[in-house]
Enzyme design. Structure first.
Site, short mmCIF file in Angstrom:
data_model
loop_
_atom_site.label_atom_id
_atom_site.label_comp_id
_atom_site.label_asym_id
_atom_site.label_seq_id
_atom_site.Cartn_x
_atom_site.Cartn_y
_atom_site.Cartn_z
N GLU A 130 -8.51 -5.28 4.20
CA GLU A 130 -8.29 -4.94 2.80
C GLU A 130 -7.06 -5.69 2.25
OE1 GLU A 130 -8.78 -1.02 4.44
OE2 GLU A 130 -9.47 -0.31 2.49
N ARG A 132 -2.24 -1.93 -3.80
CA ARG A 132 -3.46 -1.13 -3.70
C ARG A 132 -3.27 0.13 -4.54
NH1 ARG A 132 -4.78 3.30 0.62
NH2 ARG A 132 -6.85 3.85 -0.14
N ASN A 190 0.87 -1.17 0.00
CA ASN A 190 0.00 0.00 0.00
C ASN A 190 0.91 1.23 0.00
OD1 ASN A 190 -1.83 2.01 0.42
ND2 ASN A 190 -2.79 1.11 2.23
N HIS A 198 -12.89 3.05 -0.82
CA HIS A 198 -13.03 1.97 0.19
C HIS A 198 -13.64 0.71 -0.43
CE1 HIS A 198 -13.38 5.09 3.70
NE2 HIS A 198 -12.14 4.67 3.59
N ARG A 251 -11.94 15.86 7.08
CA ARG A 251 -12.62 16.23 5.82
C ARG A 251 -14.06 16.66 6.08
NH1 ARG A 251 -11.34 10.59 2.97
NH2 ARG A 251 -9.32 10.37 3.95
#
Ligand code: ADP
Length: 404
Positions: free
Chosen positions: A386, A90, A7, A180, A241
């Protein structure tokens, strides 16, 4: 069969080596501060820990360190890099070009690079990491890319288009992509293990709640809508955010604060959200602690979070004309039983009823059902994984075993 999962961010490279015979992690680590100075942490499943500062000018240097650690006499987990059957990477943005995971070729890398305009920081870093990885593994180990966006490529036009002129979609590729995806796909597949029913027969609402959060409507195993959009800024309020706002706020505030597009981007992505409202932290635990000791702004931040998640769940249910399963995952979703209780207590409209004790006990990586027998919806806590999903895709594509 060992799979290396990568990742890569612009200045970091997280990795895991997973033994796919038992799905156990053999080692994991992080090469951080790439291009700045460089720090490496590496931990094996039997607790051999390596930590050191290294000069890491580029991802290539990070792979040099990582690969030597994997075969190291003291900290290693394989005898040779040949024992790594494949590498899974990823990648954040696959847009409409990538509807599923694929084996890396030169053409694939060019396409990922060409999508950088949609994810400037992420896609270029991924390409750099993949090229560095190819050089390290001497091109003899197959590499696979798994996109955050692919799972959402089944979202229909009516849900992915925004109300801009159609040319903005055609010319600039402005549309909802969603993120996601690997997490939502993993948890929706896990439902079969927990409830004994395949996701293909269910209406699932998946809430991935972490530093970044998104809610996804999964109908018959396919994503049909999600709260994140062109970028991961949209949807529910997050750590730093804003989540969804009236688009006019953006131009209004830019004028008021004399911000250019870059300033505004930073403001909405890094200075807002739970952090901006609470004025305390972006971390849920810090805000909860402050709210519990009476801090008003912390309390408002948590109320906003719960309220927006409830609305996200409701609109996902409406998109599917029903809801059979509600999933919580991500750092907050897996751990904060208080938030889950507050959310579920306000979802009577769907006949959701949770068992308080089961809810309070299902934390810290536990998987389970927290709804009562009478609940019309099964509420499940499923720790996301993940990396395992990426490793499974890498194995499936490189060995042709489609039953994984
Ligand atoms: P990311 O989106 O970066 O992967 P995570 O999924 O790790 O983030 O989630 C991070 C969030 O999870 C933080 O807000 C953190 O406060 C929250 N979190 C982690 N552990 C707990 C806990 N035990 N109780 C409540 N919240 C937690």
């Amino acid at each position: 069969m060992n799979i290396l999962v990568i990742n890569a961010g612009s200045s970091s490279l997280k990795y895991q080596v997973i033994d796919m015979n038992n799905e156990q992690i053999l080692a994991k680590g992080n090469c951080e501060r790439i291009g700045i100075d460089g720090a490496v942490t590496h931990k094996t499943s039997d607790d051999r820990i390596f930590e050191s500062n290294f000069d890491l000018p580029s991802h290539k240097d990070a792979f040099r360190i990582l690969s030597s650690l994997l075969v190291d006499k003291k900290y290693g987990v394989v005898n040779s890099l040949k024992e790594i059957s494949a590498v899974g990477h990823r990648v954040v943005q696959g847009a409409e070009e990538f509807k599923s995971s694929v084996i890396v070729t030169d053409e694939v890398l060019k396409k990922i690079e060409s999508l950088s305009v949609l994810a400037p920081l992420h896609n270029s870093a991924s390409v750099e990491a993949i090229r560095a990885c190819q050089a390290t593994f001497d091109n003899s180990t197959p590499q696979v890319v798994v996109f955050d966006t692919s799972f959402h490529q089944t979202i229909p036009e009516k849900a992915y288009l925004y109300g801009f002129p159609y040319e903005c979609y055609e010319k600039y590729r402005v549309r909802k992509y969603g993120f996601h995806g690997t997490s939502h796909r993993y948890v929706s597949k896990r439902v079969e293990k927990i409830l004994g029913k395949p996701p293909e027969s269910l209406k699932i609402v998946s809430c991935h709640l972490g530093n970044g959060s998104s809610i996804c409507a999964i109908l018959n195993g396919k994503s049909i809508d999600t709260t994140m959009g062109l970028t991961p800024l949209d949807g529910v309020i997050m750590g730093t955010r804003t989540g969804n706002v009236d688009p006019s706020c953006v131009t209004f505030l830019m004028n008021q604060m004399q911000y250019n597009a870059h300033d505004m981007d930073i403001f909405m992505n890094k200075k807002s959200g739970l952090f901006g409202i609470s004025g305390i932290s972006s971390d849920y635990r810090d805000i909860k602690k402050a709210a519990d000791s009476g801090n008003k702004r912390a309390k408002i931040a948590l109320d906003m979070l719960s309220y927006q998640i409830r609305k996200g769940i409701a609109s996902s249910a409406v998109a599917m004309d029903g809801i059979d399963v509600l999933i919580f995952t991500g750092g907050i979703g897996e751990n904060s039983h208080c938030l889950r209780e507050d959310i579920c207590n306000h979802l009577n409209v769907f006949g959701i009823e949770i068992n308080k004790m089961a809810n309070a006990e299902t934390i810290h990586g536990k998987e389970g059902i927290i709804s009562t027998e009478n609940s019309k919806v099964s509420v499940c806590i499923i720790p996301t994984n993940e990396e395992l999903m990426i490793a499974k895709d890498a194995l499936k594509l490189t060995t042709g075993n489609l039953h994984l």
